[in-house]
Design an enzyme around this catalytic site. Structure first.
Site, PDB file in Angstrom:
ATOM      1  CB  SER A  14      -0.954   0.018   1.196  1.00 45.81           C
ATOM      2  OG  SER A  14      -0.232   0.075   2.404  1.00 45.81           O
ATOM      3  CG  HIS A  50      -1.744   3.531   5.058  1.00 42.24           C
ATOM      4  ND1 HIS A  50      -3.051   3.139   5.007  1.00 42.24           N
ATOM      5  CD2 HIS A  50      -1.043   2.598   4.368  1.00 42.24           C
ATOM      6  CE1 HIS A  50      -3.143   2.015   4.310  1.00 42.24           C
ATOM      7  NE2 HIS A  50      -1.926   1.658   3.920  1.00 42.24           N
ATOM      8  CG  ASP A  78      -6.075   4.205   5.649  1.00 43.86           C
ATOM      9  OD1 ASP A  78      -5.884   3.853   4.463  1.00 43.86           O
ATOM     10  OD2 ASP A  78      -5.185   4.183   6.514  1.00 43.86           O
TER      11      ASP A  78
END
Length: 140
Positions: A31, A79, A104
Protein backbone atom coordinates in the site's frame (compact mmCIF):
# COMPACT_ATOMS: atom_id res chain seq x y z
CA UNK A 1 35.55 -19.52 35.77
CA UNK A 2 33.00 -16.82 34.91
CA UNK A 3 34.31 -13.69 33.20
CA UNK A 4 31.90 -11.04 34.50
CA UNK A 5 33.12 -8.38 32.04
CA UNK A 6 32.36 -10.66 29.11
CA UNK A 7 28.97 -11.59 30.58
CA UNK A 8 28.16 -7.89 31.12
CA UNK A 9 29.14 -7.07 27.53
CA UNK A 10 26.80 -9.80 26.24
CA UNK A 11 23.99 -8.43 28.41
CA UNK A 12 24.54 -4.90 27.03
CA UNK A 13 24.54 -6.21 23.44
CA UNK A 14 21.31 -8.16 24.08
CA UNK A 15 19.60 -5.08 25.55
CA UNK A 16 20.67 -2.95 22.57
CA UNK A 17 19.39 -5.56 20.11
CA UNK A 18 16.05 -5.86 21.94
CA UNK A 19 15.59 -2.08 22.00
CA UNK A 20 16.56 -1.79 18.32
CA UNK A 21 14.11 -4.56 17.39
CA UNK A 22 11.30 -2.56 19.00
CA UNK A 23 12.12 0.30 16.60
CA UNK A 24 11.74 -1.71 13.41
CA UNK A 25 8.46 -2.50 11.67
CA UNK A 26 8.00 -5.00 8.85
CA UNK A 27 5.90 -3.79 5.92
CA UNK A 28 3.19 -6.38 5.19
CA UNK A 29 1.52 -4.93 2.10
CA UNK A 30 2.21 -2.92 -1.04
CA UNK A 31 0.00 0.00 0.00
CA UNK A 32 2.95 2.40 0.35
CA UNK A 33 4.78 1.52 -2.89
CA UNK A 34 7.03 2.90 -4.30
CA UNK A 35 8.15 4.54 -1.04
CA UNK A 36 8.69 1.10 0.47
CA UNK A 37 7.61 -2.42 -0.41
CA UNK A 38 6.18 -5.54 1.22
CA UNK A 39 9.04 -7.21 3.09
CA UNK A 40 10.94 -3.99 3.74
CA UNK A 41 11.60 -2.88 7.30
CA UNK A 42 11.01 0.73 8.32
CA UNK A 43 12.76 2.39 11.25
CA UNK A 44 10.28 3.99 13.64
CA UNK A 45 10.08 6.14 16.73
CA UNK A 46 7.41 5.32 19.28
CA UNK A 47 4.82 7.51 20.93
CA UNK A 48 5.25 5.44 24.10
CA UNK A 49 8.23 3.14 24.55
CA UNK A 50 8.40 1.81 28.10
CA UNK A 51 7.06 5.12 29.37
CA UNK A 52 9.39 7.22 27.20
CA UNK A 53 7.74 9.48 24.64
CA UNK A 54 10.03 9.65 21.62
CA UNK A 55 7.54 11.93 19.85
CA UNK A 56 4.17 13.45 20.66
CA UNK A 57 1.46 11.81 18.56
CA UNK A 58 -0.48 15.08 18.66
CA UNK A 59 2.36 16.82 16.81
CA UNK A 60 2.24 14.73 13.62
CA UNK A 61 1.76 16.66 10.40
CA UNK A 62 0.62 16.17 6.84
CA UNK A 63 3.21 14.07 5.03
CA UNK A 64 4.27 12.04 8.08
CA UNK A 65 4.12 8.27 7.68
CA UNK A 66 2.67 6.76 10.84
CA UNK A 67 1.90 3.35 12.26
CA UNK A 68 -1.56 3.38 13.80
CA UNK A 69 -4.09 1.07 15.42
CA UNK A 70 -6.70 0.85 12.67
CA UNK A 71 -10.32 0.18 13.62
CA UNK A 72 -10.76 -1.57 10.27
CA UNK A 73 -7.77 -3.96 10.32
CA UNK A 74 -6.44 -6.47 12.85
CA UNK A 75 -2.80 -5.30 12.67
CA UNK A 76 -1.18 -1.86 12.88
CA UNK A 77 -1.26 0.00 9.55
CA UNK A 78 1.62 2.04 8.07
CA UNK A 79 0.19 4.90 5.97
CA UNK A 80 0.72 8.61 5.33
CA UNK A 81 -1.21 11.51 6.88
CA UNK A 82 -2.73 13.46 3.99
CA UNK A 83 -5.01 15.88 5.85
CA UNK A 84 -5.84 17.10 9.35
CA UNK A 85 -9.38 18.11 10.32
CA UNK A 86 -10.99 19.59 13.40
CA UNK A 87 -14.25 17.77 14.04
CA UNK A 88 -16.24 19.06 17.01
CA UNK A 89 -13.04 20.23 18.71
CA UNK A 90 -11.17 16.95 18.13
CA UNK A 91 -8.18 16.74 15.82
CA UNK A 92 -8.73 13.95 13.30
CA UNK A 93 -6.25 12.66 10.74
CA UNK A 94 -7.06 11.56 7.20
CA UNK A 95 -4.66 8.76 6.31
CA UNK A 96 -3.97 6.94 3.05
CA UNK A 97 -1.52 4.47 1.60
CA UNK A 98 0.46 6.12 -1.22
CA UNK A 99 -0.41 3.23 -3.55
CA UNK A 100 -4.12 3.14 -2.60
CA UNK A 101 -6.89 4.81 -4.61
CA UNK A 102 -8.88 5.81 -1.52
CA UNK A 103 -8.21 7.12 1.95
CA UNK A 104 -8.43 4.74 4.88
CA UNK A 105 -12.09 4.20 5.84
CA UNK A 106 -12.06 6.03 9.19
CA UNK A 107 -10.58 9.16 10.65
CA UNK A 108 -7.72 8.54 13.09
CA UNK A 109 -7.13 10.22 16.44
CA UNK A 110 -3.72 10.91 17.96
CA UNK A 111 -4.40 8.19 20.55
CA UNK A 112 -4.41 5.60 17.75
CA UNK A 113 -1.00 6.67 16.44
CA UNK A 114 1.61 4.30 17.88
CA UNK A 115 4.73 5.20 15.89
CA UNK A 116 6.13 7.46 13.21
CA UNK A 117 8.51 6.37 10.47
CA UNK A 118 11.88 8.11 10.82
CA UNK A 119 13.18 10.01 7.83
CA UNK A 120 16.54 11.14 6.52
CA UNK A 121 15.83 14.36 4.69
CA UNK A 122 12.52 13.62 2.99
CA UNK A 123 13.10 9.87 2.68
CA UNK A 124 11.91 7.26 5.18
CA UNK A 125 14.59 5.05 6.72
CA UNK A 126 14.07 1.67 5.07
CA UNK A 127 15.96 -1.62 5.26
CA UNK A 128 14.96 -3.40 2.05
CA UNK A 129 13.81 -7.03 1.74
CA UNK A 130 15.03 -8.44 5.06
CA UNK A 131 11.50 -8.41 6.52
CA UNK A 132 10.48 -11.23 4.16
CA UNK A 133 11.95 -13.64 6.73
CA UNK A 134 9.51 -12.35 9.34
CA UNK A 135 6.59 -12.50 6.91
CA UNK A 136 7.46 -16.10 6.04
CA UNK A 137 7.75 -17.12 9.70
CA UNK A 138 4.39 -15.48 10.48
CA UNK A 139 2.72 -17.07 7.45
CA UNK A 140 1.88 -13.76 5.84
Amino acid sequence: MVDYKELASYAVILIIVLIAAQHLNVVVSGSMEPVFYRGDIVVIEKANFLGLHEFNSSDVKVGDIVVYDAAWFNQPVIHRIIDIKDINGTTMYVIKGDNNNRTDPYYVTSNQIESRVLTWGDNPLVIPWIGHISLWLRGL
